[in-house]
Design a protein around this motif. Structure first.
Motif, mmCIF file in Angstrom:
data_model
loop_
_atom_site.group_PDB
_atom_site.id
_atom_site.type_symbol
_atom_site.label_atom_id
_atom_site.label_comp_id
_atom_site.label_asym_id
_atom_site.label_seq_id
_atom_site.Cartn_x
_atom_site.Cartn_y
_atom_site.Cartn_z
ATOM 1 N N LEU A 136 -15.609 0.038 4.356
ATOM 2 C CA LEU A 136 -14.360 0.266 5.087
ATOM 3 C C LEU A 136 -13.519 -0.999 5.124
ATOM 4 C CD1 LEU A 136 -15.686 2.404 8.079
ATOM 5 C CD2 LEU A 136 -14.157 3.201 6.273
ATOM 6 N N ARG A 137 -14.198 -2.128 5.288
ATOM 7 C CA ARG A 137 -13.484 -3.398 5.319
ATOM 8 C C ARG A 137 -12.840 -3.687 3.963
ATOM 9 N NH1 ARG A 137 -17.512 -6.590 5.834
ATOM 10 N NH2 ARG A 137 -17.803 -6.106 8.037
ATOM 11 N N GLU A 138 -13.567 -3.412 2.893
ATOM 12 C CA GLU A 138 -13.040 -3.658 1.550
ATOM 13 C C GLU A 138 -11.808 -2.796 1.267
ATOM 14 O OE1 GLU A 138 -14.427 -3.434 -3.160
ATOM 15 O OE2 GLU A 138 -15.918 -3.306 -1.557
ATOM 16 N N LEU A 139 -11.848 -1.557 1.726
ATOM 17 C CA LEU A 139 -10.720 -0.654 1.515
ATOM 18 C C LEU A 139 -9.562 -0.912 2.474
ATOM 19 C CD1 LEU A 139 -12.576 2.741 0.981
ATOM 20 C CD2 LEU A 139 -11.176 1.559 -0.715
ATOM 21 N N GLY A 140 -9.817 -1.666 3.530
ATOM 22 C CA GLY A 140 -8.791 -1.894 4.540
ATOM 23 C C GLY A 140 -8.428 -0.618 5.271
ATOM 24 N N CYS A 141 -9.448 0.158 5.635
ATOM 25 C CA CYS A 141 -9.217 1.473 6.223
ATOM 26 C C CYS A 141 -8.879 1.402 7.708
ATOM 27 C CB CYS A 141 -10.453 2.357 6.040
ATOM 28 S SG CYS A 141 -10.620 3.017 4.382
ATOM 29 N N ALA B 148 -1.239 -0.066 -4.245
ATOM 30 C CA ALA B 148 0.125 0.404 -4.483
ATOM 31 C C ALA B 148 0.971 0.404 -3.214
ATOM 32 C CB ALA B 148 0.092 1.813 -5.085
ATOM 33 N N ALA B 149 0.349 0.709 -2.079
ATOM 34 C CA ALA B 149 1.089 0.790 -0.806
ATOM 35 C C ALA B 149 0.202 0.262 0.311
ATOM 36 C CB ALA B 149 1.520 2.225 -0.521
ATOM 37 N N PRO B 150 -0.024 -1.040 0.354
ATOM 38 C CA PRO B 150 -0.988 -1.606 1.306
ATOM 39 C C PRO B 150 -0.625 -1.391 2.760
ATOM 40 C CG PRO B 150 0.275 -3.337 0.190
ATOM 41 C CD PRO B 150 0.569 -2.067 -0.523
ATOM 42 N N HIS B 151 0.641 -1.118 3.058
ATOM 43 C CA HIS B 151 1.055 -0.937 4.447
ATOM 44 C C HIS B 151 0.728 0.462 4.983
ATOM 45 C CE1 HIS B 151 4.282 0.760 2.035
ATOM 46 N NE2 HIS B 151 4.734 1.390 3.099
ATOM 47 N N LEU B 152 0.391 1.420 4.117
ATOM 48 C CA LEU B 152 0.067 2.757 4.595
ATOM 49 C C LEU B 152 -1.381 2.816 5.076
ATOM 50 C CD1 LEU B 152 1.739 5.144 1.987
ATOM 51 C CD2 LEU B 152 2.585 4.432 4.237
ATOM 52 N N PRO B 153 -1.651 3.495 6.192
ATOM 53 C CA PRO B 153 -3.021 3.606 6.687
ATOM 54 C C PRO B 153 -3.883 4.463 5.760
ATOM 55 C CG PRO B 153 -1.556 4.998 7.964
ATOM 56 C CD PRO B 153 -0.682 4.197 7.061
ATOM 57 N N ARG B 154 -5.175 4.131 5.719
ATOM 58 C CA ARG B 154 -6.102 4.832 4.831
ATOM 59 C C ARG B 154 -7.355 5.266 5.592
ATOM 60 N NH1 ARG B 154 -3.771 0.838 2.527
ATOM 61 N NH2 ARG B 154 -5.321 -0.685 3.226
ATOM 62 N N ASN C 28 -2.146 14.038 7.208
ATOM 63 C CA ASN C 28 -3.242 13.392 6.501
ATOM 64 C C ASN C 28 -3.160 13.875 5.060
ATOM 65 O OD1 ASN C 28 -6.617 12.469 7.129
ATOM 66 N ND2 ASN C 28 -5.859 13.064 5.133
ATOM 67 N N VAL C 29 -2.794 12.973 4.173
ATOM 68 C CA VAL C 29 -2.627 13.297 2.763
ATOM 69 C C VAL C 29 -3.913 12.952 2.035
ATOM 70 C CG1 VAL C 29 -1.291 12.836 0.676
ATOM 71 C CG2 VAL C 29 -0.159 12.803 2.919
ATOM 72 N N GLU C 30 -4.662 13.985 1.637
ATOM 73 C CA GLU C 30 -5.880 13.714 0.878
ATOM 74 C C GLU C 30 -5.540 13.602 -0.597
ATOM 75 O OE1 GLU C 30 -10.274 15.386 -0.361
ATOM 76 O OE2 GLU C 30 -9.343 16.164 1.460
ATOM 77 N N ILE C 31 -5.855 12.464 -1.178
ATOM 78 C CA ILE C 31 -5.663 12.245 -2.610
ATOM 79 C C ILE C 31 -6.821 12.933 -3.333
ATOM 80 C CG2 ILE C 31 -5.415 10.516 -4.422
ATOM 81 C CD1 ILE C 31 -4.602 8.539 -2.136
ATOM 82 N N LYS C 32 -6.508 13.927 -4.148
ATOM 83 C CA LYS C 32 -7.529 14.798 -4.752
ATOM 84 C C LYS C 32 -7.377 14.748 -6.274
ATOM 85 C CE LYS C 32 -10.663 17.764 -3.145
ATOM 86 N NZ LYS C 32 -11.629 17.443 -2.086
ATOM 87 N N PRO D 236 3.649 6.894 9.729
ATOM 88 C CA PRO D 236 3.374 7.139 8.317
ATOM 89 C C PRO D 236 2.228 8.138 8.145
ATOM 90 C CG PRO D 236 2.312 5.118 8.993
ATOM 91 C CD PRO D 236 3.100 5.605 10.185
ATOM 92 N N PRO D 237 2.089 8.702 6.964
ATOM 93 C CA PRO D 237 0.938 9.567 6.713
ATOM 94 C C PRO D 237 -0.338 8.738 6.578
ATOM 95 C CG PRO D 237 2.147 9.227 4.683
ATOM 96 C CD PRO D 237 2.943 8.560 5.774
#
Length: 251
Positions: free
Chosen positions: A183-188, A162-168, A114-118, A145-146
């Motif tokens: 959550l829907r807007e972010l595609g999480c 930038a990377a829509p295929h990666l899970p968020r 789990n890569v937290e963008i900080k 994927p991460p």
């Protein structure tokens, strides 16, 4: 709504080594492996010369013998600091690792991430974009994927673009009433919450809407079992020396 596939284990070592090793370092990742963990969480931000590296705080004061704001330091300057001695003499000489180093370590040792963008203040969009692009490259061809997460809405939007295929996963400390729309807007894939704001009813609602639930930072075995019984999919913990064994004994 049908739940999306979830390729991650139930326990993540928080910041790599929890409270057993200096956080966000390679020795921390090694501690997770030694304790039988199969997933780690860590924080990634940008140096002043736009290199991705691991650090939680905006400054290096708390977790190294150095001083200064990370946003004003080059990677070379950051790596001159000792990021391990504060936790114990055996960690002397540990440096703030580059994102690519930790990605390689995770893949070599079978660790999910789990890569937290900080982001440093004011660098949300550029950090989200660069971390996501690098993550896509670093995990290209890997079976799992991460999971990218952040408290920063702007950073997650940039990561999505930038990377829509990666899970968020969207990180929150307080309960937002409009959680489903956001959550829907972010595609999480997941909703990553402070465990203190979760209830059985809220977990059920999130999962009924088709999202996974992760909880931070859970160090008590009884609370961990309760959260898992509600259907929480993943727990972040500092208690690498006790929580995994306690949960396994319960099973």
């Amino acid at each position: 709504m049908t739940l999306q596939a979830w390729p991650y284990p139930a326990l993540f070592a928080h910041r790599g080594g929890g409270y057993l090793a200096p956080e966000n370092t390679l020795p921390g990742m090694a501690e997770a492996v030694a304790r039988g963990f199969h997933a780690v969480e860590f924080d990634v931000k940008l140096s002043s010369d736009n290199h991705t590296f691991l650090l939680h705080d905006d400054s290096i004061d708390r977790t190294s013998n150095g001083r200064g704001l990370a946003a004003r330091m080059t990677l070379a300057e950051l790596q001159q600091a000792d990021a391990g001695s504060w936790h114990g003499s055996r960690f002397a000489g540990t440096v703030f690792p580059r994102f690519a180093e930790v990605a390689r370590y995770c893949q070599q040792h079978g660790l999910r991430a789990n890569v937290e963008i900080k982001p440093c203040p004011g660098r949300d969009r550029e950090t989200g974009e660069q971390v996501a692009r690098e993550a896509a490259q670093l995990w290209a061809g890997q079976p799992v994927p991460p999971l990218l997460s952040s408290f920063s809405w702007e950073a997650l939007v940039a990561a999505r673009d930038a990377a829509p295929h990666l899970p968020r996963g969207w990180l929150v400390e307080e309960w937002p009433e409009d959680w489903e729309a956001r959550l829907r807007e972010l595609g999480c894939l997941s909703f990553n919450c402070d465990y203190l704001i979760l209830t059985a009813e809220r977990v059920a609602a999130i999962k009924a809407a088709g999202y996974r639930v992760m909880a931070y930072t859970v160090n008590d075995a009884d609370r961990a079992r309760e959260l898992l019984s509600w259907g929480v999919d993943g727990l972040f913990t500092d208690a690498l020396d006790s929580l995994r064994e306690a949960i396994l004994r319960q099973d």
